[in-house]
Design an enzyme around this catalytic site. Structure first.
Site, PDB file in Angstrom:
ATOM      1  CE1 TYR A 142      38.217  34.459  35.600  1.00  0.00           C
ATOM      2  CE2 TYR A 142      40.274  33.898  35.371  1.00  0.00           C
ATOM      3  CZ  TYR A 142      39.292  34.642  35.767  1.00  0.00           C
ATOM      4  OH  TYR A 142      39.881  35.955  36.245  1.00  0.00           O
ATOM      5  CG  ASP A 235      41.653  30.886  27.441  1.00  0.00           C
ATOM      6  OD1 ASP A 235      42.505  30.947  27.527  1.00  0.00           O
ATOM      7  OD2 ASP A 235      40.560  31.334  28.131  1.00  0.00           O
ATOM      8  CE  LYS A 263      47.123  31.835  33.372  1.00  0.00           C
ATOM      9  NZ  LYS A 263      46.969  31.585  34.860  1.00  0.00           N
TER      10      LYS A 263
HETATM   11  N1  PMP Z   1      42.136  32.059  30.258  1.00  0.00           N
HETATM   12  C1  PMP Z   1      42.469  31.174  30.961  1.00  0.00           C
HETATM   13  C2  PMP Z   1      42.432  29.712  30.646  1.00  0.00           C
HETATM   14  C3  PMP Z   1      43.118  31.359  32.496  1.00  0.00           C
HETATM   15  O1  PMP Z   1      43.502  30.114  33.135  1.00  0.00           O
HETATM   16  C4  PMP Z   1      43.088  32.652  32.859  1.00  0.00           C
HETATM   17  C5  PMP Z   1      43.952  32.859  34.081  1.00  0.00           C
HETATM   18  N2  PMP Z   1      44.045  31.891  35.045  1.00  0.00           N
HETATM   19  C6  PMP Z   1      42.812  33.761  31.883  1.00  0.00           C
HETATM   20  C7  PMP Z   1      42.204  33.396  30.862  1.00  0.00           C
HETATM   21  C8  PMP Z   1      42.997  34.977  32.443  1.00  0.00           C
HETATM   22  O2  PMP Z   1      44.194  35.390  32.243  1.00  0.00           O
HETATM   23  P1  PMP Z   1      44.760  36.512  33.209  1.00  0.00           P
HETATM   24  O3  PMP Z   1      44.761  36.066  34.608  1.00  0.00           O
HETATM   25  O4  PMP Z   1      45.940  36.724  32.784  1.00  0.00           O
HETATM   26  O5  PMP Z   1      43.934  37.718  32.841  1.00  0.00           O
END
Ligand code: PMP
Length: 397
Positions: A142, A235, A263
Site C-alpha cells: 500500500y 516506501d 507517520k
Molecule cells: N505508504 C505506506 C507504506 C503506508 O503504510 C501508508 C499508510 N498506512 C501510506 C503510504 C499512506 O500514508 P497516509 O495514510 O499518510 O496517506
C-alpha cells in the site's frame, strides 16, 4: 450540529461507514468500533471509560506512545508561536536536517502532508526523471490512495477484499504494473517487457500483514532497476525511523533512488516527505519542471512534533523496542502454536486462521490490535513488559 429532524448527527450519519478511514469501521472483525476519547502512554480510553492497551499506535506514528510529554510540549510551544506562515520556518530546517542525517540516501527532500502525497509526488519525479510513464508495484503493498497506486493494494483495500478502486480512470490504471512480492524473476520479466519509470516497494511490507523480504531480494531489485535505468523507490512511510533510525534501507544495506517517509516524522500530526539525491529532487519546482506544492506543507506544529519524537529515538529506544518486539513475538508464538508470527523490530503481525476471533479475544481482555489481518501491530517505547504480557495472555485465553 443537528440534522434536519433536529437530532444530533452521529458519526454514522456524518461519515461514510461512520469513519474517516475505512479500516476503522471494523468491517473485517465485526462489532462496533469503540469511540476513543483519550490516550496516554501505552493506553487509550473509550467513551464508556474502558481502558485498553493500544497496539494500533495510530498505524505507526506514535512510536513514543500517546501524549508523550516531550511531544506534547513541542506541540504547545509551536502552537503558541502561530503559523503556518506561508514562508519557510526554522522548524522545517531542523526536522529536515534530522532526516538527512538518518538517511544518507536523502540529500534533499520535500515535506508534504501525508504518505499518499509523498508517494504520488515521488512517482511524478520518477516519471519526469526517466521520461517514462509506467510504474511497477507489488501485490498487497500500500502506498496511499492516489489513482496510480490503488491496483491490488494492501491495507484497507485488502481488508475489504477490493482488487482496485472504482473511480480510477482505466488509462491511469494502465500505467501501473503489479507483480508478486519476493519474486525477482517477475520483476525482471516486467522490466524486460516494459519501459518502467520506477519500481516502488515497501522494503518490509507492512500492509499485507508484515512480510519480510527474502535474503537478497532488495539487492536484486537494486540491480535489476539500475540495469534498466528504472528508479527504485523505497516506501518507508511505516519503516522509516521504525525498524531502525535509518529505516529498512539501513537494516538491509540497499540504497534506493527516492525514499518516502511519513507517520513517525510527524509525531502523530499530518505529514509526509519524499527525498533522494539532490539532482533528482532538483527536478521539483521551483528549481525544476515537476510541480508539487502544499498550503500546509512543513506545518510548524507537525515539524515540532516530529522533531521532538525523533529526538527520543536514541539507541536505547531502539534496543528497548527490539526487546519488547522479541518478547511479544516469542509469547505469541507460544500462545498461538498454529499461527505464524512475523516481526521486524517493533512491527509485527500474528497470522491466524480466525482473525476476527483473535481480535474479539483481545478486545474483551482490554487490548486493542488493528481490526484487520492485513495491518501491522505497533509497539511503542511507552509499552511496558506487562503490557506485552497482557497481550500474550489475551492470545492464549
Ligand atoms: N505508504 C505506506 C507504506 C503506508 O503504510 C501508508 C499508510 N498506512 C501510506 C503510504 C499512506 O500514508 P497516509 O495514510 O499518510 O496517506
Amino acid at each position: 450540529m443537528s440534522g434536519m429532524a433536529g437530532r444530533l448527527l452521529s458519526a454514522a450519519d456524518l461519515f461514510p461507514g461512520g469513519v474517516n478511514s475505512p479500516v476503522r469501521a471494523y468491517r473485517a472483525v465485526g462489532g462496533d468500533p469503540p469511540m476513543i476519547v483519550r490516550g496516554a502512554g501505552s493506553r487509550v480510553w473509550d467513551a464508556q471509560g474502558h481502558e485498553y492497551i493500544d497496539f494500533v499506535g495510530a498505524y505507526g506514528p506514535l512510536i513514543a506512545g500517546h501524549a508523550h510529554p516531550a511531544v506534547e510540549n513541542a506541540i504547545r510551544n509551536a502552537a503558541a508561536n502561530g503559523g503556518p506562515f506561508g514562508h519557510t520556518s526554522p522548524a522545517e530546517v531542523e526536522l529536515g536536517r534530522m532526516i538527512v542525517d538518518a538517511f544518507p540516501s536523502i540529500e534533499r527532500l520535500r515535506f508534504v502532508c501525508s504518505g499518499t502525497e509523498a508517494a504520488m509526488s515521488a512517482l511524478r519525479v520518477a516519471r519526469a526523471a526517466t521520461n517514462r510513464d509506467l510504474i511497477l508495484k507489488f501485490e498487497g503493498s500500500y502506498h496511499g490512495h492516489s489513482d496510480a497506486l490503488l491496483a491490488k493494494a494492501g491495507s484497507g483495500m485488502a481488508t475489504l477484499g477490493l482488487p482496485g478502486s472504482a473511480g480510477v480512470p482505466a488509462a491511469v490504471a494502465a500505467t501501473t504494473l503489479v507483480v508478486p512480492f519476493n519474486d525477482l524473476d517477475a520483476v525482471d520479466a516486467a522490466l524486460d517487457r516494459h519501459r518502467v519509470a520506477a519500481v516502488i516497494v515497501e522494503p518490509v511490507v507492512a500492509n499485507a500483514g508484515v512480510v519480510l523480504p527474502l535474503d537478497g531480494y532488495l539487492e536484486g531489485l537494486r540491480t535489476l532497476t539500475r540495469r534498466r535505468g528504472t528508479l527504485l523507490i523505497f516506501d518507508e512511510v511505516i519503516t522509516g525511523f521504525r525498524v531502525a533510525r535509518g529505516g529498512a534501507q539501513s537494516v538491509f544495506g540497499v540504497t534506493p533512488d527516492l525514499t518516502l517517509l511519513g507517520k513517525i516524522i510527524g509525531g502523530g500530526l499530518p505529514i509526509g516527505a519524499y527525498g533522494g539525491r539532490a539532482e533528482l529532487m532538483d527536478l521539483v519546482a521551483p528549481v525544476g519542471p515537476v510541480y508539487q506544492a502544499g498550503t500546509l506543507a512543513g506545518h510548524p506544529i507537525a515539524m515540532a512534533a516530529g522533531a521532538a519524537t525523533l529526538q527520543l529515538l536514541d539507541d536505547a529506544a531502539y534496543a528497548r523496542l527490539e526487546l519488547l518486539g522479541q518478547r511479544l513475538e516469542e509469547g505469541l508464538a507460544r500462545a498461538l502454536p498454529r499461527g505464524r508470527i512475523v516481526r521486524q523490530g517493533s512491527l509485527l503481525t500474528a497470522f491466524v486462521d480466525d482473525f476476527p476471533a483473535l481480535h474479539r479475544r483481545f478486545r474483551s481482555a482490554g487490548v486493542l490490535i488493528p481490526p484487520s489481518q492485513f495491518e501491522a501491530w505497533f509497539i511503542s517505547t511507552a509499552h511496558a513488559e506487562q503490557d506485552v504480557d497482557r497481550a500474550i495472555e489475551a492470545a492464549a485465553a
